[in-house]
Design an enzyme around this catalytic site. Structure first.
Site, short mmCIF file in Angstrom:
data_model
loop_
_atom_site.label_atom_id
_atom_site.label_comp_id
_atom_site.label_asym_id
_atom_site.label_seq_id
_atom_site.Cartn_x
_atom_site.Cartn_y
_atom_site.Cartn_z
N CYS A 27 26.24 40.06 39.62
CA CYS A 27 26.50 40.22 41.06
C CYS A 27 25.57 41.23 41.71
CB CYS A 27 27.96 40.58 41.31
SG CYS A 27 28.41 42.27 40.86
N HIS B 52 34.46 56.59 48.34
CA HIS B 52 34.46 55.14 48.17
C HIS B 52 33.53 54.76 47.02
CE1 HIS B 52 34.33 50.87 49.24
NE2 HIS B 52 33.01 50.94 49.11
N HIS C 135 34.78 47.83 45.02
CA HIS C 135 35.99 47.00 45.06
C HIS C 135 36.28 46.46 43.68
CE1 HIS C 135 34.78 47.05 49.31
NE2 HIS C 135 36.06 46.89 49.57
N ASP D 195 38.09 38.46 38.91
CA ASP D 195 37.25 37.42 38.30
C ASP D 195 36.41 37.98 37.15
OD1 ASP D 195 35.41 38.98 39.59
OD2 ASP D 195 34.79 37.45 41.04
N ARG E 164 36.98 42.80 37.55
CA ARG E 164 35.59 43.22 37.75
C ARG E 164 35.58 44.37 38.74
NH1 ARG E 164 31.69 41.19 41.78
NH2 ARG E 164 33.24 39.57 42.23
#
Ligand code: FE
Length: 144
Positions: free
Chosen positions: A75, A112, A115, A119, A127
């Site tokens: 990703c 932060h 996320h 999956d 993940r």
């Protein structure tokens, strides 16, 4: 000013004023950690890092992820199946940008991180998709 108490197992909070965060962090770290920004995929320093070691919060130094939990998600961001400790991160519902996502933040400083998506590979099926800018990597065996 703030101090980081000894690690007692439960993350103690680290707080700074906005001016202190701006001084402490690079502009990109500030944007991601304090403004919930996202680095562009495949641009971060750690997405393709395969070395053995530990991933710490770039904001406060808390241990967040271990290299053994990292996997190649394709990703473009560092991806992990589980945090180093369940208390190391907090998860929050995030309905911005027209999506329903779960935001992951550092439990110690509130920064932060990224996320978490359902999956991922086994064993967790999760993940944790984390910005490189939120992390500092320490190679195993290197001095801290
Ligand atoms: Fe932190």
């Amino acid at each position: 000013m703030s101090t980081i108490p000894k690690d007692t197992g439960t993350p103690a909070k680290v707080t700074h004023t906005d001016a202190e965060w701006r001084e402490k962090l690079t502009p990109q770290q500030y944007h991601v950690l304090r403004e919930k920004g996202t680095e562009r995929p495949f641009t971060g320093a750690l997405a393709e890092n395969h070395e053995t070691g530990n991933y710490h919060c770039a904001g406060c130094g808390a241990l967040l992820f271990l290299s053994g939990a990292k996997f190649d998600s394709g990703c473009g961001w560092p991806s992990f199946v589980i945090p180093a400790d369940s208390k190391a991160v907090n998860e929050h519902e995030d309905n911005t940008l027209g999506m329903r996502r779960i935001e992951v933040t550092c439990a110690r400083c509130g920064g932060h991180l990224g996320h978490v998506f359902p999956d991922g590979p086994r064993p967790t099926g999760l993940r944790y998709c984390i910005n490189s800018a939120s992390l500092n990597f320490t190679r195993e065996g290197d001095p801290k």
